[in-house]
Design an enzyme around this catalytic site. Structure first.
Site, mmCIF file in Angstrom:
data_model
loop_
_atom_site.group_PDB
_atom_site.id
_atom_site.type_symbol
_atom_site.label_atom_id
_atom_site.label_comp_id
_atom_site.label_asym_id
_atom_site.label_seq_id
_atom_site.Cartn_x
_atom_site.Cartn_y
_atom_site.Cartn_z
ATOM 1 C CB CYS A 183 -0.942 0.068 1.195
ATOM 2 S SG CYS A 183 -2.181 -1.211 1.203
ATOM 3 C CG ASN A 184 4.867 3.511 0.786
ATOM 4 O OD1 ASN A 184 5.050 4.261 -0.172
ATOM 5 N ND2 ASN A 184 5.357 3.753 1.975
#
Ligand SMILES: Cc1ncc(COP(=O)(O)O)c(C=O)c1O
Length: 461
Positions: A380-381
């Protein structure tokens, strides 16, 4: 005063289930593990009392309200946040806290939203609120190989402000991708130039001390299950009262108002935290927050930090030392190779002897064989990943995610060597034996040549 707790002893008592099941858990940035004694204390409290909905004045309601308010005080005390300066608002998770800020921050045309490439998607998403309200969004890049920010570039962004605007700067105290700890002194620097600061402490708070009497971010978000594993579904927005007063909530709901009328279409917001807590708070789980924070305090954040730091050093050394028989490295690490200004989250990929990245789905398969829980993908980055894998803006603009495309099609279309990286993250229950078992697992990749082609499809980043 309760006895001081030692990580090694806790592993044998509160986390005995790890060794009883033979599991090596290395995904503490995904979720912490709950101590058995925290469950016992929480369930005993629930069994011995009667708790009602706190939105009332009857005795069971009052009992709930009292524990909710005690949890609030415990959060502020744990982070040394003065109640005169800060308010603790309970949310479903860190993402819920970020959404509260994003949807209510008074962005207008000409305002700025500045954020680091290195951010969780729940922070990236705020740019959509900023954009919808006409504010400008800018990203400060990370620089490979350490994936830190060039501070001269950051300063250029921070000083580039003009006029009377609301400007918000958001960054993580610790990267959930690389473990990089970005400097907390940026908070004061940003304030000097008139920015409000949103500090994402979700990955930092579990194993580091965040002292809000020394550092004064306007908004801090976190999830408690990452700190002590239990309960899920509770996070917090810790906000400076002054900054909260700037927020403009886009709606009202049960719990957030003192009064609302239908015929007059009028409402009066509740004061303080209540204005931001939609509906009924998670009143049966909130008492566990006070218990969990007191548990961490008895171990000591500094002690947890030291413990995790030592084991992170061992894990990094294991990854560095490994060589194929031709002398080529077995791993490549994304982020700092040493322990300076980093936490216990390490991202890497395994390499074939010819230097090509080994498919992370194969890594998952081998990890499963060793009963090791790791994380694979982009965590999620995406910003940190784009820098780590040297993916340019042009590549991304050229390769649109077309309708009907799968993630695998997309990975092929933009020519990525893999679907992401492998992440190992450590926590209070981690011990030396876990790192040794991790070492046995990584040695499976020495001299790997062929990877089977029956790997499952990728379902998400
Ligand atoms: C740095 C960081 N920020 C935000 C989040 C979002 O947390 P949650 O999914 O609990 O809302 C995470 C979760 O991994 C994270 O690591």
């Amino acid at each position: 005063m309760a006895a001081v707790l030692q990580p090694a002893e806790l592993r044998a008592s509160d986390f005995a289930r790890l060794d009883a099941t033979g599991h090596v858990y290395l995904d503490y940035t995904g979720a912490g593990l709950y101590p058995d004694s925290l469950l016992d204390a929480h369930f005993a409290l629930l069994r011995e009392h009667v708790f009602g909905n706190p939105h009332s004045v009857n005795p069971t309601s009052k009992a709930s309200t009292e524990l909710v308010e005690r949890a609030r005080e415990a959060v502020l005390a744990f982070f040394s946040a003065s109640p005169a300066e800060y308010e603790a608002i309970f949310t479903p998770n860190a993402t819920g806290a970020l959404r509260l800020v994003g949807e209510a921050y008074p962005f207008h045309a000409g305002d700025r939203f500045l954020l680091t490439f290195d951010n969780h998607n729940s922070v990236n998403g705020i740019r959509e609120f900023a954009r919808a309200r006409g504010a400008d969004t800018s990203y400060v890049p990370s620089v490979a190989p350490d994936l830190r920010v060039d501070e001269t570039v950051l300063r250029r962004y921070l000083t580039n402000v003009a006029g009377d605007h609301h400007n918000l700067f958001a960054y993580p105290a610790q990267s959930n991708f690389s473990g990089v700890q970005h400097p907390l002194r940026w908070i004061d620097e940003a304030h000097e130039h008139g920015w409000d600061v949103l500090l994402d402490a979700a990955a930092f708070a579990p194993t580091n001390r965040l002292d809000l009497s020394r550092h004064h971010p306007d908004f801090v978000c976190l999830s408690f299950y990452k700190m002590f594993g239990w309960p899920t579904g509770v996070g917090a927005l810790i906000a400076r009262r002054e900054a909260l007063a700037k927020l403009e909530r886009p709606w009202f709901s049960g719990g957030t108002i003192v009064a609302a009328f239908v015929q007059r279409e009028y409402y009066q917001s509740a004061p303080g935290a209540a204005q931001f807590e939609d509906g009924t708070v998670n009143f049966l789980n909130l008492p566990a927050i006070e218990l969990g924070l007191s548990y961490l305090a008895r171990v000591g954040q500094e002690e947890i930090h030291e413990h995790v730091q030592t084991l992170t050093g061992e894990l990094l050394q294991t990854l560095h030392a490994l060589r194929h028989h031709d002398g080529s490295p077995v791993t490549t690490i994304y982020g700092p190779r040493g322990l300076d200004r980093r936490g216990g989250t390490v991202s890497f990929n395994f390499l074939h002897p010819n230097g090509e990245i080994i498919d992370e789905r194969y890594v998952d398969r081998i990890a499963q064989k060793h009963s090791i829980s790791l994380r694979t993908g982009c965590f999620c980055n995406p910003g940190a990943g784009e820098v780590a894998f040297t993916i340019s803006r042009e590549t991304l603009v050229g390769g649109e995610f077309g309708a009907g495309m799968t993630l695998d099609d997309y990975v092929d279309a933009i020519g990525l060597p893999s679907g992401g990286a492998v992440r190992a993250s450590l926590g209070l229950p981690t011990n030396h034996a876990d790192i040794e078992r991790f070492g046995e697992f990584v040695r499976e990749f020495v001299d790997v040549t062929d990877v089977p082609d029956d790997l499952p499809p990728r379902i998400g980043c």
